[in-house]
Structures are given as structure tokens and as C-alpha cells.
Scaffold this active site. Structure first.
Site, mmCIF file in Angstrom:
data_model
loop_
_atom_site.group_PDB
_atom_site.id
_atom_site.type_symbol
_atom_site.label_atom_id
_atom_site.label_comp_id
_atom_site.label_asym_id
_atom_site.label_seq_id
_atom_site.Cartn_x
_atom_site.Cartn_y
_atom_site.Cartn_z
ATOM 1 N N LYS A 120 -1.775 9.556 0.728
ATOM 2 C CA LYS A 120 -2.654 9.241 1.705
ATOM 3 C C LYS A 120 -2.264 10.497 2.784
ATOM 4 O O LYS A 120 -3.218 11.007 3.505
ATOM 5 C CB LYS A 120 -4.206 8.332 2.590
ATOM 6 C CG LYS A 120 -4.945 7.389 1.769
ATOM 7 C CD LYS A 120 -5.676 8.457 0.974
ATOM 8 C CE LYS A 120 -7.022 7.413 0.124
ATOM 9 N NZ LYS A 120 -7.885 8.364 -0.701
ATOM 10 N N TYR A 166 0.806 -1.201 0.065
ATOM 11 C CA TYR A 166 0.019 -0.187 0.096
ATOM 12 C C TYR A 166 0.865 1.366 -0.056
ATOM 13 O O TYR A 166 0.547 2.781 0.516
ATOM 14 C CB TYR A 166 -1.143 -0.379 1.272
ATOM 15 C CG TYR A 166 -2.405 0.933 1.588
ATOM 16 C CD1 TYR A 166 -2.758 0.665 0.451
ATOM 17 C CD2 TYR A 166 -2.796 1.750 2.012
ATOM 18 C CE1 TYR A 166 -3.919 1.459 0.567
ATOM 19 C CE2 TYR A 166 -3.230 2.545 2.263
ATOM 20 C CZ TYR A 166 -3.843 1.863 1.478
ATOM 21 O OH TYR A 166 -5.518 3.528 1.326
#
Ligand SMILES: NC(=O)c1ccc[n+]([C@@H]2O[C@H](COP(=O)([O-])OP(=O)(O)OC[C@H]3O[C@@H](n4cnc5c(N)ncnc54)[C@H](OP(=O)(O)O)[C@@H]3O)[C@@H](O)[C@H]2O)c1
Length: 263
Positions: free
Chosen positions: A166, A159
């Protein structure tokens, strides 16, 4: 900005929700429409569900426009705001829900995947806010809310690019929050726990959708997965005067999951 009713209704408000053809963005768009807002539905690849979202909004008696735009592309992003300005002459609410990403280990990431992920997830917030803020200012203020995820601060399998994007979203939220509150524009972010959407299909390294949902269910204090409607309700709350003093924050909507020490 037009007066809001005490019930927090969004009648007469204009909202743009990026990535609102499907998934969480779709629920957010429908939530705003159900509470009275006109909504610009943005999609990139999947026109059919996006058109269905528009049809649903119109069933609520609200206006909707459909804008195909890759928010990671600056020309497309600008056109999204141009189309809203041309259609409705202003903006009250921007929700940045669109997200994409190249899921692979850090050592296998390529510049193209990094740029792609950062541009859609993070850069679109900064330059979207630059377009949205003047449109909101001319109506007395507004609200900007982004979707982020636990991968901004925790390490999830494969990720890295999305997680970094993010983290950038949350940092941008703080900077924009402080800079724009003097213009009566609130900027915040919402970080959901696991929500069952097509996004979960992209996480084979985490065991796939079933395993991700089960792991969350096994540990979440609230005893169930988060729904897109849970998320939409909190996003909408952040777009009401009651939330005016919440500035630059990331609100967890995860049923307490992130608070627990893993067993
Ligand atoms: N699902 C979860 O468990 C979860 C958890 C934490 C945070 N989130 C966050 O919540 C948000 C929504 O997630 P989701 O699960 O609903 O995702 P999803 O089901 O994968 O949907 C992604 C959405 O983003 C749009 N999109 C992708 N690339 C785009 C681009 N370049 N330009 C414009 N739109 C684009 C897609 O539109 P097209 O289909 O038209 O391409 C689609 O509407 C994301 O920011 C995600 O990171 C989700």
C-alpha cells in the site's frame, strides 16, 4: 472525453473496477453504474457474487462485462484491458480496488507471499495505468483511483507485506499523478478506515472482525464505521472535473480516526 453534466453524472463513461465482485469494489462499481457509467466487473476467485454485481449494473440500464482475471498476473491484467477495448473501444475510469495479502509477521514472510501481495496490490496499478492511459488519452483524458489503507504508514499486526504494497500504491499514485496530469488523466488514492467486508476475517492477529470494528468505533470521531458507499462516493468524486486539481493525493475516508492520538 465526452462532456460531463453539471450534476457530475457518468453517463456514457466507461469504468473498470478491479476486484468488483464483492466488498468495496462492488459498491464502487454499482455507484458508477447508478450514476450512468458502463462498468467492467473484474473478479478472480468468486464468480457468483461478481455475476450478481453484473446483474445489478444491468438493472440500472447500464452495460456490464464480467472479466475473470488475476490482476497480479501480467497476462491476465493485459487481457482485462483488451476485453474492455474490444467491448467498448476505450476507457474513462480505472479503479484499482482488488487486494490480497499474506498476513504474518515480517520474520515469517516468504518471497512467494511478498511477490503475490506486491503484484496484486501495487504492480497491477503501475502496469494497469500503462494500459489505461492510452485508452483514456484517445478520449481526451480520464481518472485512475486506487484503494490503499492506513497500514501504508502505520504498523498493523501481521500486515507487513500488505502495508509495504500500500505504501507502493501511494508512491505510485504520486508518480503517476505528476506524469499523467499533462494528459488530462488524474491519479489519486483513497484510504478508508475500517469498512465491514470479508477482508476483516483475515485479521485474526488484530482480534478478528468484532474486535477491529469495536476498536475503531471506540475512537472514531465521526461515531460510526465507514461504509463501502462512503468510500464509493469519494472515489466517484475524484473522477469528476471538480477534482481535476487534486493530483497524486491519498484521501483519508476514516471519520477522523487517523488524526486522533490513541487513548
Ligand atoms: N475493508 C476495509 O476495512 C479496508 C480498509 C482500508 C482499505 N481497504 C482496501 O479496499 C480495497 C477493497 O477491500 P475489501 O475490504 O472490499 O476487500 P475484500 O472484501 O477482501 O475483497 C477483495 C476483492 O479483491 C478481489 N481480488 C483479490 N485478489 C485478486 C486478484 N488477484 N485479481 C483480481 N481481483 C482480486 C476479490 O475478488 P475474488 O473474490 O473474485 O477473488 C475481491 O473482490 C482493498 O484494496 C483494501 O486493501 C479496505
Amino acid at each position: 472525453m465526452k462532456a460531463q453534466t453539471e450534476l457530475g453524472e457518468f453517463k456514457g463513461r466507461i469504468a473498470v473496477v478491479t476486484g468488483s465482485g464483492r466488498g468495496i469494489g462492488r459498491s464502487i462499481a454499482l455507484h458508477f453504474a447508478a450514476r450512468g457509467a458502463d462498468v467492467a466487473v473484474n473478479f478472480f476467485r468468486n464468480r457468483e457474487p461478481a455475476q450478481a454485481t453484473v446483474n445489478e449494473i444491468e438493472k440500472y440500464g447500464r452495460r456490464a462485462i464480467l472479466v475473470k482475471a488475476d490482476v497480479g498476473d501480467l497476462e491476465d491484467l493485459n487481457r482485462l484491458f483488451d476485453e474492455v477495448q474490444a467491448a467498448w473501444g476505450g476507457l474513462d475510469i480505472l479503479v484499482h480496488s482488488a487486494a490480497s495479502g499474506y498476513n504474518r509477521p515480517a520474520m515469517l514472510q516468504k518471497p512467494k507471499g511478498w511477490d503475490w501481495t506486491m503484484n496484486i496490490n501495487a504492480r497491477a496499478l503501475l502496469f494497469g495505468a500503462q494500459r489505461a492511459a492510452p485508452m483514456m488519452e484517445s478520449r481526451g483524458g480520464g481518472y485512475i483511483v486506487s484503494l490503499t489503507s492506513a497500514g501504508s504508514t502505520r504498523v498493523l499486526p501481521n500486515y507487513v507485506a500488505v502495508g509495504a504494497s500500500k505504501a507502493a500504491v501511494e508512491s505510485l499514485t504520486r508518480y503517476l499523478g505528476v506524469e499523467l496530469i499533462s494528459k488530462n488523466i488524474n491519479v489519486n488514492a483513497v484510504s478508508p478506515g475500517v469498512v465491514q467486508t470479508e477482508a476483516l476475517h483475515h485479521f485474526a492477529a488484530a482480534g478478528g472482525q468484532k474486535a477491529i470494528l469495536q476498536r475503531f468505533l471506540d475512537d472514531v470521531p465521526a461515531g460510526r464505521v465507514v461504509t463501502a458507499e462512503d468510500v464509493a462516493g469519494v472515489v466517484a468524486f475524484l473522477c469528476t472535473p471538480a477534482a481535476r486539481m487534486i493530483v497524486g493525493q491519498t484521501i483519508q475516508v476514516d471519520g477522523g480516526y487517523s488524526l486522533k492520538v490513541p487513548r
